[in-house]
Write a protein that holds these residues in place. Structure first.
Motif, PDB file in Angstrom:
ATOM      1  N   PHE A   1       0.870  -0.990  -0.148  1.00 33.82           N
ATOM      2  CA  PHE A   1       0.065  -0.210   0.632  1.00 33.82           C
ATOM      3  C   PHE A   1       0.903   1.025   0.177  1.00 33.82           C
ATOM      4  O   PHE A   1       0.093   2.866   0.028  1.00 33.82           O
ATOM      5  N   ALA A   2       2.483   1.124   0.563  1.00 32.26           N
ATOM      6  CA  ALA A   2       3.177   2.608   0.298  1.00 32.26           C
ATOM      7  C   ALA A   2       3.811   2.719  -1.234  1.00 32.26           C
ATOM      8  O   ALA A   2       4.048   3.426  -1.062  1.00 32.26           O
ATOM      9  N   PHE A   3       3.030   1.288  -2.579  1.00 32.32           N
ATOM     10  CA  PHE A   3       3.363   1.843  -3.556  1.00 32.32           C
ATOM     11  C   PHE A   3       3.222   1.066  -4.608  1.00 32.32           C
ATOM     12  O   PHE A   3       3.184  -0.344  -4.373  1.00 32.32           O
ATOM     13  N   ALA A   4       2.112   1.530  -5.252  1.00 31.99           N
ATOM     14  CA  ALA A   4       0.770   0.665  -5.927  1.00 31.99           C
ATOM     15  C   ALA A   4       1.667   0.309  -7.199  1.00 31.99           C
ATOM     16  O   ALA A   4       2.238   0.433  -7.325  1.00 31.99           O
ATOM     17  N   PRO A   5       0.882  -0.846  -7.145  1.00 28.64           N
ATOM     18  CA  PRO A   5       1.424  -1.835  -8.193  1.00 28.64           C
ATOM     19  C   PRO A   5       1.498  -1.124  -9.383  1.00 28.64           C
ATOM     20  O   PRO A   5       0.561  -0.041  -9.853  1.00 28.64           O
TER      21      PRO A   5
ATOM     22  N   GLU B   1      12.706   6.156  -0.744  1.00 24.91           N
ATOM     23  CA  GLU B   1      12.142   7.132  -0.010  1.00 24.91           C
ATOM     24  C   GLU B   1      10.839   7.400  -1.486  1.00 24.91           C
ATOM     25  O   GLU B   1       9.958   8.588  -1.409  1.00 24.91           O
ATOM     26  N   ASP B   2      10.341   6.461  -2.021  1.00 28.07           N
ATOM     27  CA  ASP B   2       9.650   6.675  -3.435  1.00 28.07           C
ATOM     28  C   ASP B   2       8.788   6.143  -2.811  1.00 28.07           C
ATOM     29  O   ASP B   2       8.847   4.708  -2.858  1.00 28.07           O
ATOM     30  N   TYR B   3       7.482   6.865  -2.505  1.00 29.50           N
ATOM     31  CA  TYR B   3       6.213   6.409  -2.696  1.00 29.50           C
ATOM     32  C   TYR B   3       4.881   6.773  -3.313  1.00 29.50           C
ATOM     33  O   TYR B   3       4.897   7.943  -3.965  1.00 29.50           O
ATOM     34  N   ASN B   4       4.266   6.157  -3.886  1.00 31.44           N
ATOM     35  CA  ASN B   4       2.794   6.251  -4.225  1.00 31.44           C
ATOM     36  C   ASN B   4       2.226   5.543  -4.026  1.00 31.44           C
ATOM     37  O   ASN B   4       1.105   4.253  -4.117  1.00 31.44           O
ATOM     38  N   PRO B   5       1.210   5.822  -2.885  1.00 28.94           N
ATOM     39  CA  PRO B   5       0.364   5.447  -2.047  1.00 28.94           C
ATOM     40  C   PRO B   5      -0.684   5.396  -2.465  1.00 28.94           C
ATOM     41  O   PRO B   5      -1.189   5.295  -2.876  1.00 28.94           O
ATOM     42  N   ILE B   6      -1.562   3.992  -1.997  1.00 26.55           N
ATOM     43  CA  ILE B   6      -2.886   3.534  -2.168  1.00 26.55           C
ATOM     44  C   ILE B   6      -3.522   4.205  -0.785  1.00 26.55           C
ATOM     45  O   ILE B   6      -3.481   3.158   0.234  1.00 26.55           O
TER      46      ILE B   6
END
Length: 136
Positions: free
Chosen positions: A115-119, A127-132
């Protein structure tokens, strides 16, 4: 001698992890707000909300862990309010503070979810994030 503290050890992954540690005669302490799923795990369980820093620190001082596997977290995506996930943020901060205050501490594993980095894919840097949602 290795002494392993597990947070959230009463869940599915924690139950299996504690089975493995007990089978290998490794001293283990499970800090969890929920009772263990297995009666045999009662002896290594202490009811503890990791949001309570003083209580959490008490168990660190008493057990003196050398290793920690941090599984305690709220893992649903039902809320859009970040405050509902304080166990993930403030609780983890409390765990890190306790580790710093524990002499002889050696290693920690802190778990997370996708969930911290979306598929699809993986983050290129830690330190890269793409949250859900709020949880991510």
């Amino acid at each position: 001698m290795m002494q392993v503290l597990v947070t959230g050890g009463s869940g599915f992954i924690g139950t299996n992890l504690i089975d493995t540690l007990v089978d290998r005669n490794i001293p283990v302490l499970n800090l969890d707000i929920n009772q263990p799923k297995k009666a045999a795990h009662q002896a290594c369980w202490q009811e503890c909300d990791i949001l309570d820093f003083e209580r959490t620190l008490h168990f660190f001082e008493k057990f003196k862990p050398t290793h920690l596997i941090h599984l305690a977290a709220r893992t649903d995506v039902l809320s859009n309010d970040l405050d509902d996930y304080k166990v993930n943020t403030d609780g983890t901060n409390n765990i890190l503070r306790c580790i710093k205050l524990t002499p002889g501490f050696q290693r920690v594993i802190i778990t997370s979810s996708q969930f911290a980095f979306a598929p699809p894919g993986l983050p290129p840097h830690d330190e890269d994030y793409n949250p859900i949602g709020a949880y991510g």
